[in-house]
Design a protein around this motif. Structure first.
Motif, PDB file in Angstrom:
ATOM      1  N   MET A  81      -3.838   3.787  -1.799  1.00 23.12           N
ATOM      2  CA  MET A  81      -3.726   2.715  -2.784  1.00 23.12           C
ATOM      3  C   MET A  81      -3.364   1.423  -2.074  1.00 23.12           C
ATOM      4  N   ASN A  82      -4.233   0.456  -2.162  1.00 23.57           N
ATOM      5  CA  ASN A  82      -4.025  -0.854  -1.552  1.00 23.57           C
ATOM      6  C   ASN A  82      -3.934  -1.926  -2.628  1.00 23.57           C
ATOM      7  N   SER A  83      -3.428  -3.071  -2.243  1.00 29.18           N
ATOM      8  CA  SER A  83      -3.308  -4.208  -3.169  1.00 29.18           C
ATOM      9  C   SER A  83      -2.655  -3.784  -4.478  1.00 29.18           C
ATOM     10  N   LEU A  84      -1.558  -3.090  -4.363  1.00 30.22           N
ATOM     11  CA  LEU A  84      -0.892  -2.562  -5.544  1.00 30.22           C
ATOM     12  C   LEU A  84      -0.355  -3.669  -6.438  1.00 30.22           C
ATOM     13  N   PHE A  97      -8.336   1.465  -4.617  1.00 32.91           N
ATOM     14  CA  PHE A  97      -7.912   2.831  -4.324  1.00 32.91           C
ATOM     15  C   PHE A  97      -9.070   3.616  -3.719  1.00 32.91           C
ATOM     16  N   THR A  98      -8.732   4.542  -2.841  1.00 31.01           N
ATOM     17  CA  THR A  98      -9.730   5.426  -2.261  1.00 31.01           C
ATOM     18  C   THR A  98      -9.225   6.863  -2.324  1.00 31.01           C
ATOM     19  N   SER A 116       0.832  -1.205   0.000  1.00 24.57           N
ATOM     20  CA  SER A 116       0.000   0.000   0.000  1.00 24.57           C
ATOM     21  C   SER A 116       0.864   1.251   0.000  1.00 24.57           C
ATOM     22  N   LEU A 117       0.314   2.295  -0.558  1.00 25.23           N
ATOM     23  CA  LEU A 117       0.905   3.623  -0.500  1.00 25.23           C
ATOM     24  C   LEU A 117      -0.204   4.644  -0.343  1.00 25.23           C
TER      25      LEU A 117
END
Length: 119
Positions: free
Chosen positions: A81-84, A66-67, A17-18
């Motif tokens: 950003m998750n599960s990149l 993403f959120t 994640s970032l």
């Protein structure tokens, strides 16, 4: 010219994640804000956008992972950003649509922040 400062990019492994941040200075009336990304050899694409009222719009590739959010008091924009995935690797650019006194809007861009996802 709309001064925007981005931060939060970097190198992350797939599945990680970032959180990207973008701050707009000296802007008093913002309509919409959002994120684009551009990978080498590809067209710039919209990732996510959010209106002043909080309505959001996502690229199909970003939905569920993403959120986008904003803090109107701080004129700040975020992208969690998750599960990149490796295909998320790109330069991410924030934009702000500023309302003009006589009508219409003017778009300003951030300098871009590199996101690299390793497999």
């Amino acid at each position: 010219q709309v001064p925007l400062v981005e931060s939060g990019g970097g190198l992350v492994q797939a599945g990680g994640s970032l959180r990207l941040s973008c701050t707009a200075s000296g802007i008093f009336s913002i309509a919409a804000m959002g994120w684009y990304r551009q990978a080498p050899g590809k067209q710039r694409e919209l990732v996510a956008a959010i209106t002043n009222g909080g309505s959001t719009n996502y690229a199909d590739s970003a939905k569920g992972r993403f959120t986008v959010s904003r803090d109107n008091a701080k004129n700040a924009l975020y992208l969690q950003m998750n599960s990149l995935k490796p295909e998320d690797t790109a330069v991410y650019l924030c934009y702000v649509d500023q309302r003009l006194p006589l009508g219409g809007t003017m778009r300003g861009w951030g300098q871009g922040t590199q996101v690299t996802v390793s497999s």
